[in-house]
Design an enzyme around this catalytic site. Structure first.
Site, PDB file in Angstrom:
ATOM      1  N   LYS A 287     -35.496 -28.571 -13.102  1.00 40.63           N
ATOM      2  CA  LYS A 287     -35.093 -29.347 -14.290  1.00 40.63           C
ATOM      3  C   LYS A 287     -36.301 -29.724 -15.138  1.00 40.63           C
ATOM      4  CE  LYS A 287     -31.041 -30.801 -11.761  1.00 40.63           C
ATOM      5  NZ  LYS A 287     -31.551 -30.420 -10.410  1.00 40.63           N
ATOM      6  N   CYS A 401     -26.593 -33.900  -6.434  1.00 45.64           N
ATOM      7  CA  CYS A 401     -25.773 -32.733  -6.063  1.00 45.64           C
ATOM      8  C   CYS A 401     -24.948 -33.116  -4.837  1.00 45.64           C
ATOM      9  CB  CYS A 401     -26.629 -31.500  -5.828  1.00 45.64           C
ATOM     10  SG  CYS A 401     -27.948 -31.713  -4.629  1.00 45.64           S
TER      11      CYS A 401
HETATM   12  N1  SAM Z   1     -35.163 -32.373  -9.993  1.00 48.61           N
HETATM   13  C1  SAM Z   1     -35.548 -31.414  -8.992  1.00 48.61           C
HETATM   14  C2  SAM Z   1     -35.287 -30.015  -9.523  1.00 48.61           C
HETATM   15  O1  SAM Z   1     -34.462 -29.851 -10.398  1.00 48.61           O
HETATM   16  O2  SAM Z   1     -35.933 -29.074  -9.063  1.00 48.61           O
HETATM   17  C3  SAM Z   1     -34.856 -31.650  -7.663  1.00 48.61           C
HETATM   18  C4  SAM Z   1     -35.114 -33.048  -7.145  1.00 48.61           C
HETATM   19  S1  SAM Z   1     -34.611 -33.317  -5.492  1.00 48.61           S
HETATM   20  C5  SAM Z   1     -32.922 -33.617  -5.676  1.00 48.61           C
HETATM   21  C6  SAM Z   1     -35.234 -34.920  -5.218  1.00 48.61           C
HETATM   22  C7  SAM Z   1     -36.758 -34.999  -5.119  1.00 48.61           C
HETATM   23  O3  SAM Z   1     -37.133 -36.377  -5.174  1.00 48.61           O
HETATM   24  C8  SAM Z   1     -37.354 -34.455  -3.835  1.00 48.61           C
HETATM   25  O4  SAM Z   1     -38.327 -33.499  -4.128  1.00 48.61           O
HETATM   26  C9  SAM Z   1     -37.993 -35.690  -3.178  1.00 48.61           C
HETATM   27  O5  SAM Z   1     -39.177 -35.381  -2.464  1.00 48.61           O
HETATM   28  C10 SAM Z   1     -38.288 -36.535  -4.385  1.00 48.61           C
HETATM   29  N2  SAM Z   1     -38.416 -37.998  -4.140  1.00 48.61           N
HETATM   30  C11 SAM Z   1     -37.771 -38.742  -3.213  1.00 48.61           C
HETATM   31  N3  SAM Z   1     -38.117 -40.028  -3.331  1.00 48.61           N
HETATM   32  C12 SAM Z   1     -39.005 -40.126  -4.359  1.00 48.61           C
HETATM   33  C13 SAM Z   1     -39.717 -41.192  -4.944  1.00 48.61           C
HETATM   34  N4  SAM Z   1     -39.595 -42.457  -4.497  1.00 48.61           N
HETATM   35  N5  SAM Z   1     -40.550 -40.927  -5.979  1.00 48.61           N
HETATM   36  C14 SAM Z   1     -40.679 -39.650  -6.447  1.00 48.61           C
HETATM   37  N6  SAM Z   1     -40.014 -38.597  -5.905  1.00 48.61           N
HETATM   38  C15 SAM Z   1     -39.192 -38.826  -4.880  1.00 48.61           C
END
Ligand code: SAM
Length: 462
Positions: A287, A401
């Site tokens: 994204k 998702c």
């Molecule tokens: N938006 C991404 C894409 O389209 O490729 C997918 C995101 S994935 C659903 C969620 C991500 O949030 C993971 O990579 C995870 O490591 C990260 N994450 C989790 N907690 C977080 C935090 N407190 N701060 C920043 N990133 C975080």
């Protein structure tokens, strides 16, 4: 890993389906399938997508196809396979060692789901797998159970009721019960059938690396079929490609593997050139790079990612895709400096992933209701935190998702209850394979079109 491939040892007295003293040996595809099935255990971590593993596996094309088919058959038909196997084992099924359960499931999948594998091969390969995986003591049991299964094929599953949905849709009972309770059996069956169906290969044509028409023409020239996708302006569906990595444009960033529903999320942010955007949870960057493409790299995307390994992958993807207006910040987004403000924010929050079961079929076996509740706690904390950084008049898009209301509608309801400055910001038009499930809250519908199931909410700060 379950054990190294090696020449198997035959235990004295172990029953073998082979005649003439042949030594059974497990094929690499079956051995790798057995190792991959560890990903279905509750304690396993989410690994890379199967397509990625297959692309990098050192296997012949035929073995890769076999591995793919075996792994998916066990992921997607596990309740049915267990239902057929359990009565043939003297002990309660739950007491059978997990590795032996998996060998039996692989054997049963070959017997019940794969017409081109002769039954004697399915049985002997499963016995060989016992030796290769260092569970020699189970060879007799595996041989006897699979021989019985081969000679007395089970009746087809009764599709009636929640139990029938679990058997025919290959889902855990607890998940079926949730769907049936909130949507009824008909709707539950439709959703869960879609989530248990092989997805199409959808990609985004990346305008930062070439004109979409030229990228499309290169794909066609390489022999790939290119069809319209149900959602996403730059999305297309690819057919007839055996290895995605071999397609033109994948290695140089003209083409990015991304479900159309995921593409629609960044479109919902609606970024305008010159704006400053926060992508709060950014890796692996589908994204973030899409936001950069929608900005034509004019503006700024701050892409925050907590996990260092994933941040590395994010940087590599952004570089390959030519997303030069994205700045990666490796940090907890909750620790963002108080003075940071953004015109738009995307929070694509960590979630249970129950909306991407067609692409990640193993996930269903590693989730439970407690994880859904835990995910909501994290999602709400992240939403409350990033909302502080939105300028008045700015737009915030929250996405997951997941199919579960606790991770979607409930998060938004709880957030709005404590943040009166935020209001729903509905889209002017809602495309067909999307349902408006609340004020400015949307769900992509996997049973209407070949899509992952995303929840998306749009909010504006007054
Ligand atoms: N938006 C991404 C894409 O389209 O490729 C997918 C995101 S994935 C659903 C969620 C991500 O949030 C993971 O990579 C995870 O490591 C990260 N994450 C989790 N907690 C977080 C935090 N407190 N701060 C920043 N990133 C975080």
């Amino acid at each position: 890993m379950a054990g190294d491939p090696k020449e198997p040892r035959r235990r004295a007295g172990a029953t073998s389906p082979l005649a003439g003293g042949e030594r059974p040996h497990a094929t690499p595809a079956r051995l790798l399938a057995l190792r991959l099935l560890r990903r279905l255990r509750p304690e396993a971590e989410d690994g890379p997508p199967l397509a990625e593993i297959l692309d990098h596996a050192d296997l012949s094309a035929a073995d890769r196809r076999l591995l793919h088919a075996l792994y998916l058959a066990v992921c997607r038909q596990r309740p049915w396979l267990d239902h057929c196997l359990a009565p043939l084992v003297a002990r309660p099924w739950a007491e059978v060692e997990p590795k032996v359960q998996d060998i039996l499931r692989l054997g049963a999948a070959q017997l019940l789901c794969m017409e081109r594998i002769p039954p004697h091969a399915a049985v002997s390969e499963s016995v060989a797998l016992c030796h290769a995986a260092h569970v020699d003591r189970a060879a007799g049991l595996v041989n006897a159970v699979l021989r019985r299964l081969a000679t007395t094929p089970p009746a087809p599953p009764d599709p009636a009721g929640a139990a029938g949905i679990a058997l025919t849709c290959g889902m855990p009972d607890w998940l079926v019960a949730r769907f049936v309770a909130r949507a009824g059996e008909v709707e539950a069956r439709a959703w869960l059938t879609a989530l248990n169906t092989a997805p199409t290969t959808a990609v985004r044509l990346n305008p930062l690396r070439g004109a979409p028409e030229a990228i499309r023409a290169a794909l066609v020239a390489a022999g790939a079929g290119v069809q319209p996708a149900p959602l996403g302006r730059d999305a297309v569906v690819i057919t007839g490609a055996s290895r995605l990595a071999d397609l033109p444009g994948v290695s140089d960033g003209r083409v990015y593997l991304q479900d159309p529903a995921s593409q629609w999320v960044a479109e919902g942010v609606d970024p305008r050139p010159g704006e400053r955007i926060l992508d709060a949870c950014a890796a692996p960057g589908g994204k973030a790079s899409h936001l950069a493409a929608l900005l034509h790299n004019h503006g700024e995307v701050v892409a925050v990612e907590l996990d260092p390994g994933r941040a590395k992958r994010l940087r590599a993807n952004l570089q390959r895709l030519g997303a030069t207006c994205v700045q990666v910040v490796e940090a907890d987004v909750a620790a963002l400096g108080a003075a940071e403000t953004f015109d738009r924010i995307l929070l694509d929050a960590p979630c249970t992933g129950l909306g991407i079961l067609s692409r990640h079929p193993e996930i269903r076996w590693r989730r439970d209701a407690a994880m859904i509740a835990a995910a909501q706690g994290l999602q709400l904390r992240l939403l409350q935190s990033v909302a502080n950084h939105l300028r008045p008049g700015g737009t915030l898009v929250y996405a997951t998702c997941s199919t579960e209301p606790e991770e979607g509608e409930e998060v938004i309801a709880r957030f709005l209850a404590g943040h009166p400055a935020f209001q729903p910001a509905p889209l002017a038009t809602v495309p067909a394979p999307v349902a408006e499930v609340g004020p400015a809250q949307y769900r992509t519908l996997p049973h209407r079109a070949d899509l992952d199931a995303f929840f998306v909410a749009r909010l504006r700060r007054g």
